[in-house]
Write an enzyme that holds these catalytic residues in place. Structure first.
Site, PDB file in Angstrom:
ATOM      1  N   SER A 429      21.568 -41.339   7.373  1.00  0.00           N
ATOM      2  CA  SER A 429      22.027 -40.005   6.991  1.00  0.00           C
ATOM      3  C   SER A 429      21.952 -39.757   5.493  1.00  0.00           C
ATOM      4  O   SER A 429      21.947 -38.605   5.060  1.00  0.00           O
ATOM      5  CB  SER A 429      23.465 -39.795   7.467  1.00  0.00           C
ATOM      6  N   HIS A 450      16.307 -38.469  11.085  1.00  0.00           N
ATOM      7  CA  HIS A 450      17.755 -38.305  10.998  1.00  0.00           C
ATOM      8  C   HIS A 450      18.236 -37.386  12.116  1.00  0.00           C
ATOM      9  O   HIS A 450      18.028 -36.172  12.082  1.00  0.00           O
ATOM     10  CB  HIS A 450      18.142 -37.743   9.631  1.00  0.00           C
ATOM     11  N   GLU A 462      15.836 -34.141  11.264  1.00  0.00           N
ATOM     12  CA  GLU A 462      15.173 -34.212   9.963  1.00  0.00           C
ATOM     13  C   GLU A 462      14.176 -35.373   9.991  1.00  0.00           C
ATOM     14  O   GLU A 462      14.559 -36.509  10.262  1.00  0.00           O
ATOM     15  CB  GLU A 462      16.184 -34.455   8.843  1.00  0.00           C
ATOM     16  N   ASN A 500      22.875 -33.375   4.752  1.00  0.00           N
ATOM     17  CA  ASN A 500      24.026 -34.066   4.167  1.00  0.00           C
ATOM     18  C   ASN A 500      24.131 -33.826   2.666  1.00  0.00           C
ATOM     19  O   ASN A 500      25.220 -33.922   2.099  1.00  0.00           O
ATOM     20  CB  ASN A 500      23.960 -35.561   4.474  1.00  0.00           C
TER      21      ASN A 500
END
Length: 711
Positions: A429, A450, A462, A500
């Site tokens: 992440s 991700h 992702e 994130n």
């Protein structure tokens, strides 16, 4: 070349819709004209005893209206006229003097279902790809060709609102139970069944089978319907906080149609359709629709670069925890491929396989999966503590603990156990992929994938290539992500990537506000009213406080003081509070279900809740921390386009779709206004609100993220 062709089965006319040059059937102006002409002509042919409508597409009846054609209109009057014309066309179908049968296989959505509702009899297949629904509210609209009037009369008020207000779709068997269709059959006998129905209905001299759906007390009495209307309104406002006008408008049209008659309902429907179509909310939601469709055709490569993606037939998953099990179960469920799971202990492997199987079991219970497919897909799952079965894996996804050295070790072990062609993806992440791949034997086949938790429900993926990842590997990962039902964005290999990265300062700010005494339920309520599905404190509990702290530490190390986390998470973890996963977080979780705030947290942290809190400042601090980071990351090229950034935020963290995404929202507010607010917050709160340099430049030069925002 016409979209509609006619054939005869005795005295039955079979109209086959197959829109040339398109993968699916859509109701555009040309198709509508052909349908009107066909029914006008057939009306004069007394030898025709019935009409069957069927699709020539593989897995689509009619996917809905042509949205591209829709966007060319600009005025409320033009949209009203569009809706009225649709109503008139479908009334022609309903008024046809002989039976009209809709033979449905595949997607039957929006205008497609409204056309089927105007038919006198509906037959659909039991195939999982057959979905019947009215998703218009997801575009900020309502069913505009009679759906708000016809559906409640067919299946009852409560059931109709359950489809119209959330924009829900139902599979064939559920549609039959609701009374939405009259028969459900295998695809192989769809046309033959429709022919028999046509002959039967024609011989009986009846143009319709009258099926009166709905609860006799709630749906068929005036007092009962008032109860249903009131509850639907309360539930809608509870979910949307009034941010989405379409569900409430649809509810009102349904009410008018039932209480004042069909004619009044049709008028209310096309007028409300026109009002909704010109709202900013609808325009933003339609923009998201086009963006997600464009991503389905995007291989994620730079302009001019081509690649040949590989088909993934065998998947290896390393790590059988929550994420690993979710990836395994989703891959089997969506792609139907063999998955081998590896972990260090057999007990963990067993738990992981059980969790992966639970994804399939849930689909079986919801009747989204047949018993045969359930058994077949379950057999595709296997696991162990060694690399047996990994040698022939096309792709291996690692989902182990978020630690750089652990991930490097797993990569080295995997490369030693797999073939020269295996692609390795790390589900991290925050850790840069280049750091993980620094010692890889084949860095060209290493990238990040991700996923978001829970994997089977979160729509975003992702894909993160490094500077050394090959184009073929990128294209393969993107294609595989789509195959398992994800919306995929390709992002640069920066700490935190996109989602994130922009989420971290938002979560940090929630921690600071909480430490200043803003109650947890206030923080959550402020952001759900802004449009997020859950607030930041609930999100921390859901993600896991340990995971959030680990990610926050990585981001702090990468970006310095600007992303210094508050002390809240550290103190919570010292008290062994992990959130929902262990039933001890900010909120109480009796029997695993979220209840109210855990008031002992305030004593633990030595805090006293501040009541009342400054709600305006609270919202500003949370929202603008995210907007500033989004502008900064976009300026660094973390995402390839504003489209990718906004879709990533909407599908990854639940950024309010009606606002269009953080970059679109900056455009709507105006970069200069955003910079002014950030500077005020910088003075009031501290230097972490210093405006991003790229945002300041945009404000000075009157630039925007989207070309259609300029001016």
């Amino acid at each position: 070349m016409p979209a509609l062709t006619e054939s005869r089965a005795g005295s039955v006319a079979v109209l086959t819709l197959d829109l040339p040059g398109e993968p699916v059937n859509k109701l555009n102006a040309a198709v509508k004209a052909e349908l009107e002409a066909a029914f006008a002509r057939l009306r004069t042919e007394t030898a025709v005893s019935a009409v069957i409508l069927i699709s020539g597409k593989a897995d689509t009846f009619i996917a809905g209206a042509d949205i591209e054609e829709f966007t060319r209109l600009t005025s409320r009057e033009a949209f009203e006229r569009l809706s009225l014309e649709g109503q008139i066309m479908l009334q022609m179908v309903e008024d046809f003097p002989r039976p009209v049968i809709a033979a449905i296989h595949g997607a039957c959505l929006g205008g497609g279902l409204e056309l089927a509702l105007a038919c006198h009899y509906r037959i659909c297949t039991d195939h999982p790809k057959t979905q019947l629904g009215l998703p218009e509210v997801q575009l900020g609209l309502l069913p505009g060709a009679g759906g708000c009037v016809r559906l409640p009369r067919l299946i009852g008020l409560s059931a109709a609102l359950g489809i119209i207000l959330p924009g829900r779709s139902e599979i064939g068997p559920k549609a039959f139970r609701l009374g939405l269709v009259d028969e459900v059959v295998p695809k192989s006998i769809l046309l033959e069944t429709a022919r028999k129905a046509a002959e039967r209905l024609s011989a009986a001299g009846a143009a319709a089978v009258k099926r009166k759906g709905g609860h006799w007390l709630l749906d068929r009495t005036w007092p009962g319907r008032q109860i249903v209307y009131a509850k639907a309104r309360r539930d809608t406002l509870k979910k949307t906080f009034g941010n989405y006008p379409a569900p409430l408008a649809a509810l009102e049209v349904v009410r008018v149609g039932l209480e004042r008659g069909r004619a009044a309902g049709f008028v209310a429907e096309h007028k409300k359709f026109g009002e909704l179509a010109v709202t900013p909310v609808s325009r933003r939601l339609i923009g998201i629709f086009f963006a997600t469709n464009a991503l389905k055709k995007d291989d994620g490569l730079p302009a001019g670069v081509t690649a040949v993606p590989r088909a993934i037939e065998r998947l290896g998953v390393i790590g059988s925890g929550f994420m690993g099990a979710g990836i395994a179960g989703t891959a089997v469920s969506q792609a139907g491929i063999g998955v081998r799971v590896r972990d260090t202990e057999l007990s963990r492997v067993g738990k992981g396989l059980k969790s992966a199987t639970d994804i399939l079991t849930a689909k079986l219970k919801r009747r989204r999966l047949s018993r045969f497919d359930y058994e077949r897909q379950t057999a595709l799952l296997s696991g162990g503590t060694d690399f047996a079965g990994f040698h022939n894996a096309d792709l291996v996804i690692e989902a182990v603990f978020e630690d750089l050295e652990v991930k490097r070790t797993v990569l080295a072990e995997t490369e030693a156990a797999t073939s020269e062609a295996t692609i390795f993806a790390t589900n991290t992440s925050t850790i840069p992929i280049g750091d993980i791949a620094a010692q890889a034997r084949h860095p060209e086949r290493v990238l990040g994938m991700h996923f978001f938790s829970p994997v089977d429900r979160m729509p975003l993926l992702e894909v993160i290539p490094t500077d050394r990842t090959s184009a073929d590997s990128i294209a393969t990962a993107v294609q595989f992500g789509r195959k398992i039902g994800k919306t995929v964005i390709v992002v640069r290999d920066h700490p935190g990537f996109w989602v994130n990265r922009i989420l971290t300062p938002y979560m940090n700010e929630a921690g600071y506000l909480f430490s200043e005494g803003v109650p947890m339920e206030v923080l959550d309520r402020v952001m759900t009213r802004f449009g997020f599905p859950v607030g930041p404190i609930t999100l921390l509990d859901e993600v896991g406080l340990d995971v959030a702290a680990k990610a926050g530490g990585v981001m702090h190390k990468a970006f310095g003081d600007r992303l210094t986390p508050s002390a809240v998470l550290g103190n919570m973890l010292a008290d062994k509070r992990l959130g929902r996963k262990n039933g001890r977080g900010f909120y109480l979780y009796p029997k695993g279900q979220k209840a109210g705030p855990d008031e002992t947290v305030y004593d633990l942290l030595g805090l006293k809740p501040a009541k009342p809190a400054d709600l305006t400042l609270t919202e500003q601090r949370l929202v603008y921390s995210l907007l500033n980071e989004a502008a900064m990351a976009a300026g660094e090229g973390v995402v390839r386009s504003p489209r990718d950034g906004d879709i990533g935020a909407i599908f990854g963290i639940g950024y309010p779709p009606f606002r269009g995404g953080p970059l679109r929202y900056i455009d709507d507010l105006g970069p200069a206004a955003v910079v002014a607010t950030l500077r005020a917050l910088e003075q009031q709160v501290g230097p972490r609100f210093q405006p991003a340099a790229s945002l300041v430049r945009m404000a000075e030069q009157n630039e925007h993220f989207y070309s259609d925002s300029a001016g």
